[in-house]
Motif scaffolding. Sequence first.
Motif, PDB file in Angstrom:
ATOM      1  N   GLY A   7       0.821  -1.209   0.000  1.00  0.00           N
ATOM      2  CA  GLY A   7       0.000   0.000   0.000  1.00  0.00           C
ATOM      3  C   GLY A   7       0.852   1.256   0.000  1.00  0.00           C
ATOM      4  O   GLY A   7       0.542   2.232  -0.700  1.00  0.00           O
ATOM      5  N   GLY A   8       1.946   1.223   0.766  1.00  0.00           N
ATOM      6  CA  GLY A   8       2.841   2.383   0.790  1.00  0.00           C
ATOM      7  C   GLY A   8       3.498   2.621  -0.553  1.00  0.00           C
ATOM      8  O   GLY A   8       3.597   3.768  -1.017  1.00  0.00           O
ATOM      9  N   ALA A   9       3.967   1.538  -1.202  1.00  0.00           N
ATOM     10  CA  ALA A   9       4.656   1.675  -2.489  1.00  0.00           C
ATOM     11  C   ALA A   9       3.732   2.200  -3.579  1.00  0.00           C
ATOM     12  O   ALA A   9       4.135   3.024  -4.414  1.00  0.00           O
ATOM     13  CB  ALA A   9       5.247   0.329  -2.902  1.00  0.00           C
ATOM     14  N   PHE A  10       2.470   1.746  -3.569  1.00  0.00           N
ATOM     15  CA  PHE A  10       1.554   2.102  -4.656  1.00  0.00           C
ATOM     16  C   PHE A  10       0.760   3.386  -4.378  1.00  0.00           C
ATOM     17  O   PHE A  10       0.451   4.127  -5.318  1.00  0.00           O
ATOM     18  CB  PHE A  10       0.578   0.957  -4.930  1.00  0.00           C
ATOM     19  N   PHE A  11       0.446   3.657  -3.128  1.00  0.00           N
ATOM     20  CA  PHE A  11      -0.469   4.757  -2.836  1.00  0.00           C
ATOM     21  C   PHE A  11       0.163   5.919  -2.053  1.00  0.00           C
ATOM     22  O   PHE A  11      -0.169   7.077  -2.310  1.00  0.00           O
ATOM     23  CB  PHE A  11      -1.679   4.226  -2.055  1.00  0.00           C
ATOM     24  N   ILE A  12       1.057   5.633  -1.117  1.00  0.00           N
ATOM     25  CA  ILE A  12       1.606   6.693  -0.286  1.00  0.00           C
ATOM     26  C   ILE A  12       2.918   7.249  -0.842  1.00  0.00           C
ATOM     27  O   ILE A  12       3.184   8.451  -0.765  1.00  0.00           O
ATOM     28  CB  ILE A  12       1.819   6.194   1.161  1.00  0.00           C
ATOM     29  N   ASP A  13       3.740   6.381  -1.428  1.00  0.00           N
ATOM     30  CA  ASP A  13       5.030   6.828  -1.962  1.00  0.00           C
ATOM     31  C   ASP A  13       4.878   7.913  -3.034  1.00  0.00           C
ATOM     32  O   ASP A  13       5.642   8.895  -3.024  1.00  0.00           O
ATOM     33  CB  ASP A  13       5.815   5.639  -2.513  1.00  0.00           C
ATOM     34  N   PRO A  14       3.901   7.803  -3.975  1.00  0.00           N
ATOM     35  CA  PRO A  14       3.734   8.898  -4.946  1.00  0.00           C
ATOM     36  C   PRO A  14       3.395  10.232  -4.280  1.00  0.00           C
ATOM     37  O   PRO A  14       3.815  11.289  -4.751  1.00  0.00           O
ATOM     38  CB  PRO A  14       2.569   8.407  -5.824  1.00  0.00           C
ATOM     39  N   ILE A  15       2.620  10.167  -3.180  1.00  0.00           N
ATOM     40  CA  ILE A  15       2.296  11.393  -2.444  1.00  0.00           C
ATOM     41  C   ILE A  15       3.532  11.918  -1.738  1.00  0.00           C
ATOM     42  O   ILE A  15       3.809  13.122  -1.731  1.00  0.00           O
ATOM     43  CB  ILE A  15       1.166  11.112  -1.423  1.00  0.00           C
ATOM     44  N   TYR A  16       4.302  11.013  -1.157  1.00  0.00           N
ATOM     45  CA  TYR A  16       5.537  11.379  -0.455  1.00  0.00           C
ATOM     46  C   TYR A  16       6.531  12.045  -1.404  1.00  0.00           C
ATOM     47  O   TYR A  16       7.218  13.011  -1.037  1.00  0.00           O
ATOM     48  CB  TYR A  16       6.144  10.122   0.160  1.00  0.00           C
ATOM     49  N   ASP A  17       6.601  11.564  -2.642  1.00  0.00           N
ATOM     50  CA  ASP A  17       7.517  12.139  -3.634  1.00  0.00           C
ATOM     51  C   ASP A  17       7.158  13.581  -3.976  1.00  0.00           C
ATOM     52  O   ASP A  17       8.009  14.345  -4.452  1.00  0.00           O
ATOM     53  CB  ASP A  17       7.514  11.298  -4.911  1.00  0.00           C
ATOM     54  N   GLU A  18       5.888  13.944  -3.775  1.00  0.00           N
ATOM     55  CA  GLU A  18       5.444  15.300  -4.090  1.00  0.00           C
ATOM     56  C   GLU A  18       5.719  16.290  -2.955  1.00  0.00           C
ATOM     57  O   GLU A  18       5.470  17.480  -3.098  1.00  0.00           O
ATOM     58  CB  GLU A  18       3.938  15.292  -4.387  1.00  0.00           C
ATOM     59  N   LEU A  19       6.237  15.796  -1.827  1.00  0.00           N
ATOM     60  CA  LEU A  19       6.442  16.648  -0.661  1.00  0.00           C
ATOM     61  C   LEU A  19       7.327  17.866  -0.947  1.00  0.00           C
ATOM     62  O   LEU A  19       6.985  18.987  -0.533  1.00  0.00           O
ATOM     63  CB  LEU A  19       7.018  15.819   0.488  1.00  0.00           C
ATOM     64  N   PRO A  20       8.472  17.717  -1.653  1.00  0.00           N
ATOM     65  CA  PRO A  20       9.282  18.907  -1.953  1.00  0.00           C
ATOM     66  C   PRO A  20       8.518  19.970  -2.739  1.00  0.00           C
ATOM     67  O   PRO A  20       8.656  21.166  -2.474  1.00  0.00           O
ATOM     68  CB  PRO A  20      10.447  18.339  -2.780  1.00  0.00           C
ATOM     69  N   ASN A  21       7.694  19.525  -3.703  1.00  0.00           N
ATOM     70  CA  ASN A  21       6.907  20.482  -4.483  1.00  0.00           C
ATOM     71  C   ASN A  21       5.874  21.187  -3.613  1.00  0.00           C
ATOM     72  O   ASN A  21       5.616  22.380  -3.784  1.00  0.00           O
ATOM     73  CB  ASN A  21       6.208  19.774  -5.639  1.00  0.00           C
ATOM     74  N   VAL A  22       5.298  20.442  -2.673  1.00  0.00           N
ATOM     75  CA  VAL A  22       4.284  21.026  -1.793  1.00  0.00           C
ATOM     76  C   VAL A  22       4.894  22.103  -0.907  1.00  0.00           C
ATOM     77  O   VAL A  22       4.356  23.210  -0.793  1.00  0.00           O
ATOM     78  CB  VAL A  22       3.619  19.925  -0.933  1.00  0.00           C
ATOM     79  N   VAL A  23       6.039  21.793  -0.280  1.00  0.00           N
ATOM     80  CA  VAL A  23       6.674  22.790   0.594  1.00  0.00           C
ATOM     81  C   VAL A  23       7.174  23.970  -0.232  1.00  0.00           C
ATOM     82  O   VAL A  23       7.196  25.113   0.244  1.00  0.00           O
ATOM     83  CB  VAL A  23       7.815  22.168   1.418  1.00  0.00           C
ATOM     84  N   GLY A  24       7.560  23.703  -1.491  1.00  0.00           N
ATOM     85  CA  GLY A  24       7.971  24.793  -2.373  1.00  0.00           C
ATOM     86  C   GLY A  24       6.824  25.732  -2.688  1.00  0.00           C
ATOM     87  O   GLY A  24       6.981  26.954  -2.686  1.00  0.00           O
ATOM     88  N   VAL A  25       5.657  25.159  -2.952  1.00  0.00           N
ATOM     89  CA  VAL A  25       4.464  25.972  -3.230  1.00  0.00           C
ATOM     90  C   VAL A  25       4.096  26.818  -2.012  1.00  0.00           C
ATOM     91  O   VAL A  25       3.749  28.001  -2.144  1.00  0.00           O
ATOM     92  CB  VAL A  25       3.278  25.070  -3.635  1.00  0.00           C
ATOM     93  N   ILE A  26       4.202  26.224  -0.829  1.00  0.00           N
ATOM     94  CA  ILE A  26       3.894  26.969   0.400  1.00  0.00           C
ATOM     95  C   ILE A  26       4.878  28.121   0.584  1.00  0.00           C
ATOM     96  O   ILE A  26       4.498  29.241   0.921  1.00  0.00           O
ATOM     97  CB  ILE A  26       3.931  26.030   1.618  1.00  0.00           C
ATOM     98  N   GLU A  27       6.158  27.844   0.331  1.00  0.00           N
ATOM     99  CA  GLU A  27       7.185  28.888   0.497  1.00  0.00           C
ATOM    100  C   GLU A  27       6.986  30.023  -0.503  1.00  0.00           C
ATOM    101  O   GLU A  27       7.286  31.188  -0.201  1.00  0.00           O
ATOM    102  CB  GLU A  27       8.579  28.269   0.312  1.00  0.00           C
TER     103      GLU A  27
END
Length: 267
Positions: free
Chosen positions: A49-69
């Motif tokens: 479940g982590g590899a298929f569903f959570i890891d893609p979200i986790y990979d987007e974390l840098p972009n998310v914090v960048g958008v917030i900044e």
Amino acid sequence: MDILTTIIYLFLFIMMMVFVFSIGMLKQYMPKKEVLLVLVVAFLIGSIGGAFFIDPIYDELPNVVGVIEKTMPNNEETLYLDLSSSTNIEELRSNLSSTPGFKSFEEKSITIPLWTFSDFERNYFQEIVGNIDYNYKDYNVTKSEIKINLTDNYTSTQALKSFSDWYQLVYGGTLSYAQIRAVLVVDSSALDTFEKNLLERSIVASQIDGPVQDIVNNTNSSMLSNWEFTLVCGGIGVIVAIMGIYVDSVVLAYMKFRKFLREKRKR
């Protein structure tokens, strides 16, 4: 990844954890030696479940914090551009300066590739380049090229013309190519707009400095690798399964505790 996809992935992972929790609750109907099998299955389900569903979200974390900044006021990003001498610098400057979020655009240096110099030729260029134009802030001669740093308010077009005129006078030839280093400063909130604008002109910044880029780089460097994150999700599956295994005991202990408190108050 869009918000809808993120919500769907999170929902699916939560459903998998509910299933793992349910398996754990069946412990009372299993032989004790089967508990280990339940934990192994929980780890596998959590990992998948982590590899298929959570890891893609986790990979987007840098972009998310960048958008917030980017939403933070007064943040600026510095883009370093390596431009061809065929680029219409004045038109580019005019276009960039008219874009909301523009701060400054400066031409810093020109690099002129020539041929592989002999020691004599290199020494000659080192002595003569500074006399060609007093607006050359400083310069550096390597084995095959000359880099000239420009003074303020002196454009690459002017620098290239003065060097080209001298080169034609001395060598009787023309320059075929030169590289211009420019620095563009913009509001962090407008970074995407300027990057898109530059890309439409086939220009990509060779380097970007600023709070947005810094926090993206820091986030990337602190993140777990994909396989490490998958193992963490497997661990979450095991924890959920353990919660399911002992939920009856916890609920029973809680009910006994509440009963004890009620009886104590009656006394």
